[in-house]
Design a protein around this motif. Structure first.
Motif, PDB file in Angstrom:
ATOM      1  N   LEU A  27      56.042  38.698  33.452  1.00 37.82           N
ATOM      2  CA  LEU A  27      55.714  39.700  32.199  1.00 37.82           C
ATOM      3  C   LEU A  27      55.861  40.994  32.879  1.00 37.82           C
ATOM      4  CD1 LEU A  27      53.235  37.817  30.288  1.00 37.82           C
ATOM      5  CD2 LEU A  27      55.644  37.746  29.882  1.00 37.82           C
ATOM      6  N   MET A  28      55.819  41.093  33.939  1.00 41.78           N
ATOM      7  CA  MET A  28      55.554  42.639  34.465  1.00 41.78           C
ATOM      8  C   MET A  28      56.909  43.265  34.549  1.00 41.78           C
ATOM      9  SD  MET A  28      52.214  43.145  36.673  1.00 41.78           S
ATOM     10  CE  MET A  28      52.331  44.266  37.233  1.00 41.78           C
ATOM     11  N   ILE A  29      57.868  42.223  34.805  1.00 44.63           N
ATOM     12  CA  ILE A  29      59.516  42.663  34.606  1.00 44.63           C
ATOM     13  C   ILE A  29      59.595  43.532  33.350  1.00 44.63           C
ATOM     14  CG2 ILE A  29      61.854  42.074  35.096  1.00 44.63           C
ATOM     15  CD1 ILE A  29      60.725  39.983  36.768  1.00 44.63           C
ATOM     16  N   ILE A  30      59.531  43.019  32.404  1.00 41.76           N
ATOM     17  CA  ILE A  30      59.532  43.497  30.972  1.00 41.76           C
ATOM     18  C   ILE A  30      58.767  44.555  30.759  1.00 41.76           C
ATOM     19  CG2 ILE A  30      59.528  42.678  28.539  1.00 41.76           C
ATOM     20  CD1 ILE A  30      59.566  39.661  29.632  1.00 41.76           C
ATOM     21  N   PRO A  31      59.078  45.744  30.149  1.00 44.19           N
ATOM     22  CA  PRO A  31      58.566  46.857  30.030  1.00 44.19           C
ATOM     23  C   PRO A  31      57.579  46.577  28.813  1.00 44.19           C
ATOM     24  CG  PRO A  31      60.904  47.175  29.373  1.00 44.19           C
ATOM     25  CD  PRO A  31      60.734  45.981  29.886  1.00 44.19           C
ATOM     26  N   LEU A  32      56.574  46.178  29.013  1.00 41.86           N
ATOM     27  CA  LEU A  32      55.511  45.806  27.817  1.00 41.86           C
ATOM     28  C   LEU A  32      54.171  46.797  28.172  1.00 41.86           C
ATOM     29  CD1 LEU A  32      55.357  41.935  27.603  1.00 41.86           C
ATOM     30  CD2 LEU A  32      56.509  43.217  26.147  1.00 41.86           C
ATOM     31  N   GLY A  33      54.209  47.341  29.045  1.00 40.71           N
ATOM     32  CA  GLY A  33      53.258  48.373  29.252  1.00 40.71           C
ATOM     33  C   GLY A  33      51.843  47.710  29.806  1.00 40.71           C
ATOM     34  N   ILE A  34      51.871  46.401  30.476  1.00 41.11           N
ATOM     35  CA  ILE A  34      50.708  45.658  30.929  1.00 41.11           C
ATOM     36  C   ILE A  34      50.834  45.839  32.490  1.00 41.11           C
ATOM     37  CG2 ILE A  34      50.696  43.963  29.132  1.00 41.11           C
ATOM     38  CD1 ILE A  34      52.389  42.113  30.851  1.00 41.11           C
TER      39      ILE A  34
END
Length: 112
Positions: A27-34
């Motif tokens: 999920l950190m690969i996807i730019p979600l801001g987490i």
């Protein structure tokens, strides 16, 4: 009966921990801001250690006790390295898998 419930809680917590440890980096690969919060790992460690302590008080198998406590030590090393040095050590995966295995073996050893 109480030990079976502890095994079920232990299996659930270890599986959730393993899913968290595998899915979160993806999920950190996807730019979600987490961002990663090592205190979540610490919470899983505390839950796991409490359950392992209570389960190992009641079992006779030294091999199973070793598996439980060795798994907690692996997770502890990984979590502490993340908290102190901000580095991720993949020992947490082996520790979670060890806890899952130990709880399944212990659950199957109960008299029905």
């Amino acid at each position: 009966m109480k030990s079976k419930i502890l095994d079920a809680v232990g299996i659930s917590a270890a599986v959730l921990c393993l899913i968290h440890c595998i899915v979160f980096p993806l999920l950190m690969i996807i730019p979600l801001g987490i961002s990663h919060n090592p205190y979540i790992d610490l919470a899983f460690l505390i839950i796991g250690a409490v359950v392992v302590y209570r389960v190992t008080k009641k079992i006779a198998s030294n091999g199973l006790k070793f598996l439980f406590w060795f798994s907690i030590i692996l997770i502890s090393i990984s979590v502490l390295a993340d908290l102190i040095f901000e580095i991720h050590i993949p020992l947490i995966y082996a520790g979670a898998a060890g806890l899952i295995t130990g709880h399944i073996i212990n659950f199957k050893n109960h008299k029905h």
